[in-house]
Write a protein that holds these residues in place. Structure first.
Motif, mmCIF file in Angstrom:
data_model
loop_
_atom_site.group_PDB
_atom_site.id
_atom_site.type_symbol
_atom_site.label_atom_id
_atom_site.label_comp_id
_atom_site.label_asym_id
_atom_site.label_seq_id
_atom_site.Cartn_x
_atom_site.Cartn_y
_atom_site.Cartn_z
ATOM 1 N N SER A 36 10.183 -13.173 -71.763
ATOM 2 C CA SER A 36 9.370 -12.343 -72.644
ATOM 3 C C SER A 36 8.496 -13.183 -73.558
ATOM 4 C CB SER A 36 10.297 -11.473 -73.490
ATOM 5 O OG SER A 36 9.593 -10.747 -74.469
ATOM 6 N N LEU A 37 7.455 -12.548 -74.066
ATOM 7 C CA LEU A 37 6.762 -13.075 -75.234
ATOM 8 C C LEU A 37 7.676 -12.925 -76.447
ATOM 9 C CD1 LEU A 37 3.247 -11.551 -74.510
ATOM 10 C CD2 LEU A 37 3.802 -13.983 -74.469
ATOM 11 N N ILE A 38 7.356 -13.614 -77.523
ATOM 12 C CA ILE A 38 8.254 -13.669 -78.666
ATOM 13 C C ILE A 38 8.193 -12.422 -79.546
ATOM 14 C CG2 ILE A 38 6.554 -14.863 -80.105
ATOM 15 C CD1 ILE A 38 10.349 -15.496 -80.224
ATOM 16 N N SER A 39 7.018 -11.751 -79.628
ATOM 17 C CA SER A 39 6.849 -10.716 -80.639
ATOM 18 C C SER A 39 5.723 -9.766 -80.269
ATOM 19 C CB SER A 39 6.524 -11.359 -81.999
ATOM 20 O OG SER A 39 5.256 -12.012 -81.929
ATOM 21 N N GLN A 40 5.635 -8.684 -81.047
ATOM 22 C CA GLN A 40 4.545 -7.741 -80.873
ATOM 23 C C GLN A 40 3.205 -8.397 -81.170
ATOM 24 O OE1 GLN A 40 4.895 -4.420 -79.779
ATOM 25 N NE2 GLN A 40 2.672 -4.628 -79.557
ATOM 26 N N ALA A 41 3.165 -9.256 -82.160
ATOM 27 C CA ALA A 41 1.906 -9.935 -82.492
ATOM 28 C C ALA A 41 1.421 -10.785 -81.322
ATOM 29 C CB ALA A 41 2.093 -10.805 -83.735
ATOM 30 N N GLN A 42 2.339 -11.469 -80.669
ATOM 31 C CA GLN A 42 1.956 -12.293 -79.532
ATOM 32 C C GLN A 42 1.491 -11.419 -78.373
ATOM 33 O OE1 GLN A 42 2.162 -15.253 -80.786
ATOM 34 N NE2 GLN A 42 1.155 -16.221 -79.045
ATOM 35 N N LEU A 43 2.188 -10.320 -78.140
ATOM 36 C CA LEU A 43 1.783 -9.385 -77.089
ATOM 37 C C LEU A 43 0.410 -8.801 -77.387
ATOM 38 C CD1 LEU A 43 2.416 -7.702 -74.537
ATOM 39 C CD2 LEU A 43 3.527 -6.031 -76.052
ATOM 40 N N ASP A 44 0.147 -8.476 -78.644
ATOM 41 C CA ASP A 44 -1.153 -7.917 -79.017
ATOM 42 C C ASP A 44 -2.281 -8.903 -78.745
ATOM 43 O OD1 ASP A 44 0.101 -5.616 -79.848
ATOM 44 O OD2 ASP A 44 0.049 -6.116 -81.989
ATOM 45 N N THR A 45 -2.058 -10.181 -79.034
ATOM 46 C CA THR A 45 -3.086 -11.198 -78.784
ATOM 47 C C THR A 45 -3.381 -11.315 -77.300
ATOM 48 O OG1 THR A 45 -2.496 -12.458 -80.764
ATOM 49 C CG2 THR A 45 -3.659 -13.644 -79.016
ATOM 50 N N VAL A 46 -2.326 -11.403 -76.486
ATOM 51 C CA VAL A 46 -2.506 -11.534 -75.044
ATOM 52 C C VAL A 46 -3.234 -10.316 -74.490
ATOM 53 C CG1 VAL A 46 -1.293 -11.644 -72.832
ATOM 54 C CG2 VAL A 46 -0.511 -13.041 -74.761
ATOM 55 N N THR A 47 -2.800 -9.138 -74.883
ATOM 56 C CA THR A 47 -3.423 -7.900 -74.398
ATOM 57 C C THR A 47 -4.893 -7.839 -74.799
ATOM 58 O OG1 THR A 47 -1.286 -6.751 -74.555
ATOM 59 C CG2 THR A 47 -3.276 -5.387 -74.432
ATOM 60 N N ALA A 48 -5.184 -8.195 -76.047
ATOM 61 C CA ALA A 48 -6.567 -8.140 -76.524
ATOM 62 C C ALA A 48 -7.448 -9.123 -75.770
ATOM 63 C CB ALA A 48 -6.602 -8.429 -78.026
ATOM 64 N N HIS A 49 -6.949 -10.323 -75.487
ATOM 65 C CA HIS A 49 -7.742 -11.310 -74.763
ATOM 66 C C HIS A 49 -8.061 -10.838 -73.353
ATOM 67 C CE1 HIS A 49 -7.326 -15.334 -77.131
ATOM 68 N NE2 HIS A 49 -7.630 -14.325 -77.925
ATOM 69 N N VAL A 50 -7.076 -10.271 -72.673
ATOM 70 C CA VAL A 50 -7.314 -9.814 -71.295
ATOM 71 C C VAL A 50 -8.247 -8.608 -71.296
ATOM 72 C CG1 VAL A 50 -6.233 -8.861 -69.233
ATOM 73 C CG2 VAL A 50 -5.128 -10.741 -70.455
ATOM 74 N N GLU A 51 -8.028 -7.650 -72.173
ATOM 75 C CA GLU A 51 -8.873 -6.461 -72.213
ATOM 76 C C GLU A 51 -10.317 -6.822 -72.569
ATOM 77 O OE1 GLU A 51 -6.974 -3.757 -74.883
ATOM 78 O OE2 GLU A 51 -5.529 -3.062 -73.371
ATOM 79 N N ASP A 52 -10.494 -7.727 -73.494
ATOM 80 C CA ASP A 52 -11.836 -8.171 -73.864
ATOM 81 C C ASP A 52 -12.525 -8.837 -72.681
ATOM 82 O OD1 ASP A 52 -13.975 -9.168 -75.887
ATOM 83 O OD2 ASP A 52 -13.203 -11.026 -74.993
ATOM 84 N N ALA A 53 -11.802 -9.690 -71.970
ATOM 85 C CA ALA A 53 -12.390 -10.380 -70.820
ATOM 86 C C ALA A 53 -12.796 -9.401 -69.734
ATOM 87 C CB ALA A 53 -11.397 -11.412 -70.275
ATOM 88 N N VAL A 54 -11.937 -8.454 -69.437
ATOM 89 C CA VAL A 54 -12.243 -7.468 -68.396
ATOM 90 C C VAL A 54 -13.433 -6.600 -68.804
ATOM 91 C CG1 VAL A 54 -11.362 -5.424 -67.194
ATOM 92 C CG2 VAL A 54 -9.897 -7.443 -67.468
ATOM 93 N N ALA A 55 -13.464 -6.191 -70.080
ATOM 94 C CA ALA A 55 -14.572 -5.372 -70.562
ATOM 95 C C ALA A 55 -15.905 -6.087 -70.465
ATOM 96 C CB ALA A 55 -14.306 -4.945 -72.011
ATOM 97 N N ARG A 56 -15.881 -7.416 -70.523
ATOM 98 C CA ARG A 56 -17.107 -8.205 -70.471
ATOM 99 C C ARG A 56 -17.400 -8.769 -69.080
ATOM 100 N NH1 ARG A 56 -18.863 -9.611 -75.761
ATOM 101 N NH2 ARG A 56 -17.378 -8.976 -77.382
ATOM 102 N N GLY A 57 -16.628 -8.320 -68.092
ATOM 103 C CA GLY A 57 -16.969 -8.668 -66.717
ATOM 104 C C GLY A 57 -16.041 -9.588 -65.975
ATOM 105 N N ALA A 58 -14.967 -10.056 -66.593
ATOM 106 C CA ALA A 58 -14.017 -10.919 -65.882
ATOM 107 C C ALA A 58 -13.214 -10.106 -64.878
ATOM 108 C CB ALA A 58 -13.078 -11.596 -66.876
ATOM 109 N N ARG A 59 -12.708 -10.773 -63.858
ATOM 110 C CA ARG A 59 -11.910 -10.120 -62.814
ATOM 111 C C ARG A 59 -10.461 -10.576 -62.917
ATOM 112 N NH1 ARG A 59 -16.450 -11.993 -61.164
ATOM 113 N NH2 ARG A 59 -15.571 -13.944 -60.328
ATOM 114 N N VAL A 60 -9.555 -9.621 -62.810
ATOM 115 C CA VAL A 60 -8.119 -9.931 -62.808
ATOM 116 C C VAL A 60 -7.680 -10.124 -61.364
ATOM 117 C CG1 VAL A 60 -5.808 -9.110 -63.390
ATOM 118 C CG2 VAL A 60 -7.724 -8.615 -64.927
#
Length: 538
Positions: A350-374
């Motif tokens: 697991s990730l350590i905390s909700q804050a860490q999960l929020d950062t990871v989620t925000a980075h991936v969502e931002d990248a996808v919204a701007r055109g990155a591919r998962v």
């Protein structure tokens, strides 16, 4: 969770009194927890609850220290250090070797507690007691190499005797992070103790128990209890209080906090070493063994769910092998097993905390919204635990995306294709960080030459990070905004000492003698200097 209870130590077979003790409801022995937390210097009466990332259930109530408690911890440490520095180097080294044996003997207990507190997979928790054993043995066996008084050249051969002593600084303040809670709580302090110092440490609030177990093992090995003081509380209060009192500060954490600590230390004219953030690059060259590189990339990217200072977040792959590498990397990533368990056999926790999960989620969502591919991953996994996130590979990441230059510190890596190796090195050096890098190539000599141009404190060839991190004889640390100073090797222990030069002069003095005039003295000295030049003396 696994239905099996790991071996001994902190666990009980079932709930004792969950209504009155949160640790009991999760299988931690309440008496064990109290024994550890009693080591904290704290009189405030306040506590902070900690919980396990594996399920979110509470683990312990950790007593909180005041500024006065930190002052008391330093007073105890200073008294203990005065006696400790009089002990022989061989005696200190012998205690380190006992710690080496003790850590290996209690390894299962240590790993269990690390898993409870950090949520990491057992195979990644295993690295921590192993690293501490290696560190203890290395410094014990090389103590005299680093700390013995050494002769230096005197200005007048045979008549000037010069020696350099390594004198302990006094009390070292250590502020350690949560991602490797046992390793980072102890590894920087062991050479400080060997050099004759005392330590006051503030482990991260999320993983206090692992650090406190380390303190218990130090005492059991033979270190005086007051020599290693533990305080707890917010960094803004307790961390600042440590920096205001320590004779040297060792910090591992964010670049932003590191800057503040460096400023505070500069104001007091005390030294510090800082291991800070990173955006670490991995280069897969055109002649790389694709299968080996793909295996290494999985470990480089997803060990401890990417919450490792030296893990990779940028992956540059040569055109010639790009498609084959991506296929194997994605395939290996998708074959990983995730789980909330203390058992062996899980590839990522697991990730350590909700804050860490929020950062990871925000980075991936931002990248996808701007055109990155998962290519794989890209989702949280609440079915496994509150902070789980799938190992994620992104393609098409561009500079306007947050994850392009900002540290994610999670299981996310961005793939980039390159044609020219010089361009790949330039892109790897882009940005402000410079902690760790990896290069995969079947031509070791060429890879090592390329490594000289990568602006990182450590570079691994055909390995993710383990080759440099486990080489205790070699310095480890960051360039640029990734920090200053080094742990491990000679630099890792000499940072805790002051160099003291002692020179003894025989027969002649550095002044005119026997009625000699100042002018004649100057001529004689000039003649001696010229003679030394001809004789090749440094």
């Amino acid at each position: 969770m696994s239905s099996q209870h790991p071996r001994g130590g902190p666990l009980v077979d079932g709930p004792a009194d969950p209504e009155h003790d949160p640790a009991a409801s999760y299988g931690l022995d309440p008496g064990y927890v109290r024994r550890l937390t009693d080591r904290i210097v704290a009189t405030s009466g306040e506590t902070a609850a900690t919980s396990s990332p594996l399920s979110g259930q509470p683990l312990a109530h950790v007593p909180q220290s005041t500024d006065g408690d930190v002052g008391e911890a330093f007073s105890r440490a200073r008294r203990a250090q005065q006696e400790w520095t009089r002990r022989s180097l061989d005696e200190r080294a012998a205690i380190l070797l006992r710690l080496h044996d003790l850590v290996l003997h209690r390894q299962d207990e240590i790993i269990d507690l690390i898993c409870w507190e950090s949520g990491k997979a057992r195979k990644h928790a295993f690295d921590e007691p192993l690293h501490i054993a290696l560190t203890a043995r290395y410094y014990a066996r090389t103590a005299h190499d680093h700390l013995d008084t050494r002769r230096r050249l005197g200005v007048v051969p045979g008549l000037t005797r010069v020696e350099v002593n390594q004198v302990p600084k006094g009390v070292v303040g250590i502020i350690s992070p949560w991602n490797y809670p046992f390793t980072m709580a102890l590894c920087d302090g062991l050479p400080a103790l060997l050099a004759g110092n005392a330590v006051v440490t503030k482990p991260d609030a999320q993983t206090m128990l692992s650090a406190l177990l380390g303190a218990e093992l130090l005492e059991e090995a033979g270190f005086p209890r007051d020599l290693w003081q533990v305080v707890a509380g917010p960094g803004s209060r307790v961390g600042t209080s440590i920096v205001q009192r320590a004779d040297y500060v060792c910090f591992t954490g964010s670049t932003a906090t590191g800057r503040l600590i460096a400023t505070q230390c500069a104001e007091r004219l005390v030294g510090c070493s800082l291991e800070l953030g990173g955006k670490n690059p991995m280069l897969v060259l055109r002649d790389a063994d694709v299968e080996r590189a793909a295996e290494g990339a999985v470990r480089a990217s997803f060990s401890n769910a990417g919450q490792l200072c030296v893990s990779m977040e940028r992956l540059f792959v040569a055109d010639q092998v790009y498609d084959r590498f991506v296929e194997r990397f994605v395939s290996r990533t998708e074959a990983m097993t995730l789980g909330a368990t203390l058992d062996w056999g899980t590839d990522m926790g697991s990730l350590i905390s909700q804050a860490q999960l929020d950062t990871v989620t925000a980075h991936v969502e931002d990248a996808v919204a701007r055109g990155a591919r998962v290519l794989t991953g890209g989702r949280p996994r609440p079915d496994l635990g509150p902070y789980f996130y799938e190992p994620t590979i992104l393609e098409g990441v561009s500079p306007q995306m947050a994850c392009f230059g900002d540290e994610t510190f999670g299981p996310v890596i961005a793939l980039y294709r390159f044609h020219d190796e010089a361009d790949a090195v330039a892109r790897a050096n882009d940005g402000d960080y410079g902690l760790n890098a990896a290069i995969y190539s079947q031509d070791g000599a060429r890879a090592r030459e390329i490594a000289r141009h990568v602006r990182c404190g450590t570079v691994n060839v055909n390995e993710a990070f383990g080759a440099t991190f486990a080489s205790i004889d070699s310095p480890m640390g960051g360039m640029r905004q990734s920090g200053m100073g080094r742990r491990q090797g000679s630099e890792g222990i000499l940072r805790y000492t002051e160099s003291q030069t002692v020179a003894t002069q025989r027969l002649i003095r550095f002044a005119p003698m026997y009625g000699m005039s100042d002018q004649t003295y100057a001529k004689v000295m000039n003649a001696q200097v010229r003679m030394m030049r001809k004789l090749g003396r440094p």
